[in-house]
Design an enzyme around this catalytic site. Structure first.
Site, short mmCIF file in Angstrom:
data_model
loop_
_atom_site.label_atom_id
_atom_site.label_comp_id
_atom_site.label_asym_id
_atom_site.label_seq_id
_atom_site.Cartn_x
_atom_site.Cartn_y
_atom_site.Cartn_z
N CYS A 109 48.15 -43.21 6.94
CA CYS A 109 49.19 -42.31 6.42
C CYS A 109 50.50 -42.51 7.17
O CYS A 109 50.51 -42.57 8.40
CB CYS A 109 48.74 -40.85 6.56
SG CYS A 109 47.76 -40.27 5.19
N ASP A 168 34.57 -21.61 10.36
CA ASP A 168 34.39 -21.26 11.77
C ASP A 168 34.41 -19.75 11.99
O ASP A 168 33.61 -19.21 12.76
CB ASP A 168 35.49 -21.91 12.60
CG ASP A 168 35.38 -21.59 14.08
OD1 ASP A 168 34.30 -21.82 14.66
OD2 ASP A 168 36.38 -21.09 14.65
#
Length: 304
Positions: free
Chosen positions: A62, A114
């Site tokens: 990227c 999470d």
């Protein structure tokens, strides 16, 4: 990393989504914000912003891109026991911003995972995908302009006409047009004589050729006659086209500002004059293709 030096700077847009699936009790606690680790969506939003900015550091191929706008939305889908994440990103740059949008979704999903894992051991992240992207040559709104079009190329060069030099710019332009799906009907070479240039371009305009490209004769030399000759026969000039070509070229060579490239309309034909050097011709055409063909719609009065 791919070479993007030949790409144009344009507005890029991307939209992505993803889902986090939980059990029904978890969704109830998310709605009441009764969670052991605190504010779910506030933390996930902050993480998505940080993650999108770090995309180039996480994904090897990227390119770093400026993120000019980034937003994220969360939607609780009770009937599916899921949380939908949607991101939108904008950038003015040379390459797309879809990876940043996707990274934002993914990081937000991981943060939600999470924060919810202490109360739910069956969480699933699923269906992360790109919804749409816009900008650059892959934009269908832009790329469709050239389809079904035709063109003729006029090489204006004393040396090429005399056989002392092989034409490079005309062939390069033809290759670029072919990649856009444009049919190149003819490549013709004439000397740097105003009469020859004018007669040829005028005759092609009578044939309603969609795009007429002349290459060569746009500089400051004593035999650079193309620009002045073409200006005399234009029905109307399109100054923005020449401005874009020079601007694009100036980012790549300090001499592009010396080009006297011109563009305009004769009857139903678009006429563009580009430099005679192969690189100059390629850069000029790269700057305006395929968007130049939008002029066809405008000349037919089909809206903007």
């Amino acid at each position: 990393m791919n070479d993007i030096t030949g790409k144009r700077t344009t507005l890029r847009y991307a939209e992505a989504e993803g889902f986090v699936y939980c059990n029904a009790e978890t969704i109830k606690r998310v709605k009441t914000n009764n969670l052991p680790k605190g504010d779910l969506f506030g933390v996930a939003k902050a993480a998505a912003l940080l993650g999108s900015k770090k995309t180039a550091e996480l994904i090897p191929h990227c390119h770093p891109v400026p993120i000019d706008s980034f937003s994220i939305q969360f939607e609780i889908l009770e009937e599916k026991n899921a949380i939908r994440i949607q991101t939108e990103a904008k950038s003015i740059g040379k390459t797309g911003i879809e990876m940043e949008a996707l990274t934002g979704v993914t990081v937000a999903a991981l943060v939600i995972y999470d924060l919810l894992k202490p109360i739910d051991k069956q969480i699933e992240i699923s269906s992360v995908r790109l919804l749409q992207k816009k900008g650059g040559k892959t934009d269908t709104q832009i790329s469709k302009f050239a389809k079904g079009s035709n063109a003729k190329i006029l090489v204006c060069s004393d040396s090429c006409f005399a056989g002392k030099k092989e034409d490079g710019s005309g062939k390069a332009i033809s290759e670029l047009l072919a990649k856009e799906g444009v049919e190149v009907l003819e490549i013709k070479i004439v000397p740097d004589e105003p009469t020859d240039i004018q007669n040829t371009v005028s005759a092609w305009a009578l044939e309603n050729v969609d795009l007429i490209i002349t290459t060569g004769g746009t500089g400051l030399g004593p035999r650079d006659n193309t620009t002045d000759t073409i200006k005399q026969i234009l029905d109307s000039e399109i100054p923005g086209v020449a401005e874009v070509m020079r601007s694009f070229g100036q980012d790549r060579t300090p001499f592009a500002m010396l080009s006297r490239s011109v563009a305009g309309r004769i009857k139903k034909s678009i006429v563009v004059s580009v430099p005679g050097s192969t690189n100059g011709a390629k850069e000029s055409m790269t700057a305006i293709l395929p968007a130049i063909f939008h002029a066809k719609k405008m000349m037919r009065g089909e809206g903007h």
